[in-house]
Structure formats: C-alpha cells, structure tokens
Design an enzyme around this catalytic site. Structure first.
Site, PDB file in Angstrom:
ATOM      1  N   ASN A 210     -13.852  76.759  21.262  1.00 34.19           N
ATOM      2  CA  ASN A 210     -15.079  76.831  22.062  1.00 34.19           C
ATOM      3  C   ASN A 210     -16.116  77.652  21.311  1.00 34.19           C
ATOM      4  OD1 ASN A 210     -14.811  79.728  22.842  1.00 34.19           O
ATOM      5  ND2 ASN A 210     -12.913  78.935  23.728  1.00 34.19           N
ATOM      6  N   ASP A 279      -7.926  76.967  27.690  1.00 32.07           N
ATOM      7  CA  ASP A 279      -7.033  76.723  28.824  1.00 32.07           C
ATOM      8  C   ASP A 279      -5.936  75.722  28.481  1.00 32.07           C
ATOM      9  OD1 ASP A 279      -8.049  78.445  30.819  1.00 32.07           O
ATOM     10  OD2 ASP A 279      -9.839  77.183  30.937  1.00 32.07           O
ATOM     11  N   LYS A 289      -2.226  65.461   8.264  1.00 31.16           N
ATOM     12  CA  LYS A 289      -3.540  65.136   8.839  1.00 31.16           C
ATOM     13  C   LYS A 289      -3.459  63.792   9.574  1.00 31.16           C
ATOM     14  CE  LYS A 289      -8.267  64.299   7.527  1.00 31.16           C
ATOM     15  NZ  LYS A 289      -9.046  63.698   6.478  1.00 31.16           N
ATOM     16  N   LYS A 337     -11.431  84.292  40.927  1.00 25.70           N
ATOM     17  CA  LYS A 337     -10.652  84.740  39.758  1.00 25.70           C
ATOM     18  C   LYS A 337     -10.233  86.202  39.912  1.00 25.70           C
ATOM     19  CE  LYS A 337     -12.521  81.318  36.603  1.00 25.70           C
ATOM     20  NZ  LYS A 337     -13.477  80.945  35.576  1.00 25.70           N
ATOM     21  N   LYS A 341      -6.231  86.791  39.941  1.00 24.06           N
ATOM     22  CA  LYS A 341      -5.626  87.452  38.771  1.00 24.06           C
ATOM     23  C   LYS A 341      -5.374  88.947  39.018  1.00 24.06           C
ATOM     24  CE  LYS A 341      -7.927  84.062  35.793  1.00 24.06           C
ATOM     25  NZ  LYS A 341      -7.929  83.573  34.426  1.00 24.06           N
TER      26      LYS A 341
HETATM   27  O1  PMT Z   1     -18.240  85.685  22.534  1.00 19.89           O
HETATM   28  P1  PMT Z   1     -19.700  85.517  22.913  1.00 19.89           P
HETATM   29  O2  PMT Z   1     -20.376  84.434  22.101  1.00 19.89           O
HETATM   30  O3  PMT Z   1     -20.435  86.834  22.892  1.00 19.89           O
HETATM   31  O4  PMT Z   1     -19.746  84.981  24.417  1.00 19.89           O
HETATM   32  C1  PMT Z   1     -19.329  85.797  25.451  1.00 19.89           C
HETATM   33  C2  PMT Z   1     -18.479  85.025  26.489  1.00 19.89           C
HETATM   34  C3  PMT Z   1     -19.348  83.981  27.181  1.00 19.89           C
HETATM   35  C4  PMT Z   1     -17.282  84.356  25.804  1.00 19.89           C
HETATM   36  C5  PMT Z   1     -17.948  86.111  27.503  1.00 19.89           C
HETATM   37  O5  PMT Z   1     -19.058  86.723  28.106  1.00 19.89           O
HETATM   38  C6  PMT Z   1     -17.049  85.475  28.551  1.00 19.89           C
HETATM   39  O6  PMT Z   1     -17.481  84.973  29.576  1.00 19.89           O
HETATM   40  N1  PMT Z   1     -15.706  85.508  28.300  1.00 19.89           N
HETATM   41  C7  PMT Z   1     -14.680  84.885  29.127  1.00 19.89           C
HETATM   42  C8  PMT Z   1     -14.599  83.406  28.836  1.00 19.89           C
HETATM   43  C9  PMT Z   1     -13.538  82.717  29.661  1.00 19.89           C
HETATM   44  O7  PMT Z   1     -12.525  82.322  29.109  1.00 19.89           O
HETATM   45  O8  PMT Z   1     -13.769  82.693  30.942  1.00 19.89           O
HETATM   46  P2  PMT Z   1     -12.810  81.959  32.046  1.00 19.89           P
HETATM   47  O9  PMT Z   1     -13.603  82.010  33.300  1.00 19.89           O
HETATM   48  O10 PMT Z   1     -12.356  80.659  31.525  1.00 19.89           O
HETATM   49  O11 PMT Z   1     -11.556  82.942  32.131  1.00 19.89           O
HETATM   50  C10 PMT Z   1     -11.468  83.986  33.078  1.00 19.89           C
HETATM   51  C11 PMT Z   1     -10.741  85.172  32.465  1.00 19.89           C
HETATM   52  O12 PMT Z   1      -9.383  84.812  32.186  1.00 19.89           O
HETATM   53  C12 PMT Z   1     -11.342  85.664  31.152  1.00 19.89           C
HETATM   54  O13 PMT Z   1     -11.314  87.077  31.151  1.00 19.89           O
HETATM   55  C13 PMT Z   1     -10.397  85.099  30.095  1.00 19.89           C
HETATM   56  O14 PMT Z   1     -10.318  85.959  28.966  1.00 19.89           O
HETATM   57  C14 PMT Z   1      -9.056  85.053  30.835  1.00 19.89           C
HETATM   58  N2  PMT Z   1      -8.172  83.955  30.411  1.00 19.89           N
HETATM   59  C15 PMT Z   1      -8.595  82.668  30.438  1.00 19.89           C
HETATM   60  C16 PMT Z   1      -7.744  81.644  30.066  1.00 19.89           C
HETATM   61  C17 PMT Z   1      -6.416  81.976  29.660  1.00 19.89           C
HETATM   62  N3  PMT Z   1      -5.570  81.047  29.288  1.00 19.89           N
HETATM   63  N4  PMT Z   1      -6.012  83.267  29.654  1.00 19.89           N
HETATM   64  C18 PMT Z   1      -6.878  84.260  30.024  1.00 19.89           C
HETATM   65  O15 PMT Z   1      -6.496  85.440  30.011  1.00 19.89           O
END
Ligand code: PMT
Length: 398
Positions: A210, A279, A289, A337, A341
């Site tokens: 991403n 995810d 490849k 969330k 969590k």
């Molecule tokens: O890195 P930058 O370019 O500065 O951008 C910043 C950002 C947009 C990445 C940052 O501000 C941000 O929003 N990070 C979280 C991105 C994310 O994965 O969000 P989510 O809503 O999908 O996940 C929720 C939380 O669960 C997050 O804290 C994530 O780290 C965590 N997570 C998600 C998926 C997973 N498999 N395991 C996790 O622990």
C-alpha cells in the site's frame, strides 16, 4: 551538553521589516521567564539595532561568526548546544533558501546547522515571494526534514500588497515555542512503534502493498525519543532515515511484523501501531516469476492475522494505541476498531482528504480514547500530530 542544560530560546532574527515584531517576542519570552539568546543577521541589523534586543534579553546579541570576542565568550557550538528550542522569526526567503540548501555562511545559519534542538521557522515576506514555487518547495523540504513551520498571517504587507506573508503575532509564535519546549515527560516509557507498509510477496519480483511512506510512524518515533522515551521502531520498507536515538527493526511482511511485535510486547509500556499492515497475503508463493498468459489470472488471498487485535487480547498494563485509515464514516468505524481491538486510544484519519493521506507531511486526525472523548484536530504536520498523541497518552496514563 546534558539535555537539562539546554535551556535557552535561541532566537535568530533575519532581515525583514517584521524584525520589530521579534522585539516584542523577546519581551514576551523574557516575561515568561525564558532565557533568550538573540542572533542577528547583517540584514536584521539594518532594521533594528542589536542594542534593542540586548536591552530586552539582558544578553549581548551574537552577530558575527569570526568575531574573536564573541567566539571566545559564547562560541557558535555553545550557542547551538544551549538551545532548548531554536526559533527564526522573521525568516526571510533568503535564510530559508540557505537552510534548505545546507549553506552555513553566517552566524545564524552556522549555529542552526549545529543545533539538535527543535527548530521553529516563521517566514515573513512579500506575498509573491511567499507564493514563489521555489520558496514553497523549500518549505515542503523543511517540513519533511522535521522543521516546524508557522504559517504567515494574512493582511496588509509593508510592501503595499494585501495577502499572506505577515509575521504572525508574537503571542502566536510564543504559543508554538511553549509547545516545543517539552520536558522529558516520557522518561521511563518504553515505546514500541510500528510504521510503514507491509509487503506481501507473490513471486520473487512482485508483491502486494500500500501507499504508506512511514512518515507518521517515524514522526512518532522522533517525538517519543525527543521527549525521553526509549523507542523501538518496527518498520516496513520505507525510504526514511530512522530518527536519532531510536532503535530500528526492519521487517517486510505482516507475518514478520507480527513476530517482531509479539517478541517485544511484554517489555514495552505502550504500543502505537501506525503501520499500514496488509489485511491479506497471496495464497502460496511462486518460487519462479509468474509467466504472462493470455487467460485471466486469478489471485487468491487469505487474511493476515490482526496484530493489534492480538495485542488487545494479551495486554497487561501496556497502553495500546491504534490508527484507523478510513475512507468513510470516520468516527463510527474508528470507534468500532477501538472496541474490537481493546485499545486505549485510536487515531482516525480519512485518507481520502487532501492533507490527510499517505505519504504527505501533514495529517488531519480525530483522536478517540477509551473513555469516549473525541477530539477532531485541524490539519497539522505529522510531527505536531505525534506530539499531541503523546500529550493524550500522558493524560490516559495519569
Ligand atoms: O505512512 P504514512 O504515509 O505517513 O501514512 C500514515 C498512515 C495513513 C499509514 C497512518 O496514519 C495510518 O492510518 N495507519 C494505519 C493504517 C491501517 O492499517 O489502518 P487500518 O484501519 O487498516 O488498521 C487499524 C489498525 O490495526 C492499525 O493500527 C493497524 O496498524 C492495525 N492492523 C491492521 C491490520 C493488521 N493485519 N494488523 C494490524 O495490527
């Protein structure tokens, strides 16, 4: 020099008509009890006499790099080391250009080059100079490098134009200075911060990922370390330099990140997951490849473990802070969330908004805590967001 000896507000004054407002800034700083050391450029001395600043600050003004008396009495490195915060107000286009290019050809730029203190720059100039793309590019670069910038105010300019370019009121600059002179209020915290994207490989040359640049997570690591915490930064692939004093643990996939985070979780006092963890990952990994074919290619994905959710189930006194990257229903989705969590706080950002997306230097966030408080913040730099997150973390802690 020990951090507790860095007590001065070092105020660099460069040559613009707004120098007279810097005089008032010194008066306000001294009134609040801050020791102020003024450095003036030659241009600044054309507008205001050093004696004015000397009288208000109670200290000789530093002006010349190669003045033997000044160098033996204060020394440019001593000046740099004495700064709790380094402010340049007003900052001309010229001084901003020099800082951006790494030029240190007078006392102000030389001391600035040597300082480890947070730097606050207050540009003030003619509206067309301010709008010049070169100047704007320089400001973007400074923001990216972690300098703090205060936007010029709008109004009547000394050059006769109306618009953006005025030095903000001294009270507004003072407020920013107060925010930057942080105590070591995170001493004793052991922070685990995640940053950047994960990469989920498909074959030896392809992966799913991403647009996360890591900037938000690195800003958190920088702020945490500055405020005295021990910081472990577990980071997916980024193009960023790790902040000074921070231990970096690079990882690539979500599985590697999970492994690293779980290994360190028991010994940390707080976790902030700013990483954009994928995810899903592809089912299977092709050792070779994958060849091009005329038929459509079906890509099967399976879910990655939710690292943060796992931490929420295991937590034992640690503060747990997550991010929510949303494209709709920001607050409601983030609240879901937070509860699912078992988090203490969640930072929601709408990644479709200008100024709040991946890779930029700014963010617009809503901070929600477990007590239900919701704080929607305006656009600010990721460094400023990071500092506010720690302010709120400390309120939760206490
Ligand atoms: O890195 P930058 O370019 O500065 O951008 C910043 C950002 C947009 C990445 C940052 O501000 C941000 O929003 N990070 C979280 C991105 C994310 O994965 O969000 P989510 O809503 O999908 O996940 C929720 C939380 O669960 C997050 O804290 C994530 O780290 C965590 N997570 C998600 C998926 C997973 N498999 N395991 C996790 O622990």
């Amino acid at each position: 020099m020990a951090d507790n000896e860095r007590t001065n507000v070092v105020l660099g004054v460069s040559g613009g008509i707004a120098c007279y407002k810097a005089v008032e800034l010194v008066r306000l700083l001294v009134k609040e009890g801050y020791p102020v050391q003024v450095i003036m450029t030659r241009g600044a001395m054309e507008f205001v006499a050093p004696l004015t600043f000397q009288t208000l600050s109670g200290r000789p003004v530093a002006t010349e790099t190669f003045n033997l008396t000044q160098e033996s009495e204060i020394g440019h490195i001593n000046l740099a080391d004495s700064a709790a915060v380094f402010v340049i107000a007003p900052a001309t286009a010229n001084v901003i250009g020099k800082i951006t290019a790494g030029i240190a050809d007078d006392l102000l730029t030389t001391v600035l080059m040597a300082t480890q203190a947070p730097v606050l720059i207050a540009p003030a100039m003619n509206i067309h100079m301010y709008e010049n793309p070169v100047l704007q590019e320089n400001l973007r670069k400074l923001r990216r490098l972690g300098y703090h910038l205060i936007e010029p105010a709008e109004g009547y300019l000394a050059c006769g134009y109306e618009g953006k370019g005025r030095l903000p009121d001294p009270e507004a600059i003072l407020e920013q200075i107060r925010g930057l002179i942080k105590k070591k209020d995170l001493l004793g915290e052991k922070l685990l911060i995640t940053a950047g994207p994960s990469r989920e490989p498909l074959d030896p040359v392809r992966y799913i990922s991403n647009r996360s640049s890591g900037k938000m997570g690195y800003a958190l690591a920088r702020a945490g370390s500055r405020r005295g915490a021990e910081v472990l930064l577990i980071s997916g692939p980024t193009a960023l330099e790790p902040p000074a004093g921070v231990k970096l643990m690079p990882v690539t996939t979500a599985a590697e990140m999970r492994h690293a985070v779980l290994d360190e979780f028991a010994t940390c006092t707080a976790v902030i997951m700013a990483a954009a963890v994928a995810d899903y990952h592809p089912v299977g990994f092709s050792q070779q490849k994958i060849k091009r074919d005329k038929k459509p290619f079906d890509l099967r994905l399976e879910p990655n473990p939710d690292i943060l959710k796992e931490l929420g189930e295991k937590k034992n006194g640690q503060l747990l802070i997550g991010f929510a990257a949303e494209t709709e229903n920001l607050t409601a989705n983030a609240q879901k969330k937070l509860h699912a969590k078992n988090l203490d706080m969640i930072i929601a950002n709408d990644v479709t908004k200008e100024g709040s997306s991946f890779d930029g230097d700014t963010n617009i966030v809503t901070i929600i805590d477990r007590g239900g408080a919701i704080r929607s913040l305006p656009l600010m730099s990721k460094d400023e967001v990071a500092d506010l997150i720690f302010d709120y973390l400390l309120t939760l802690r206490h």
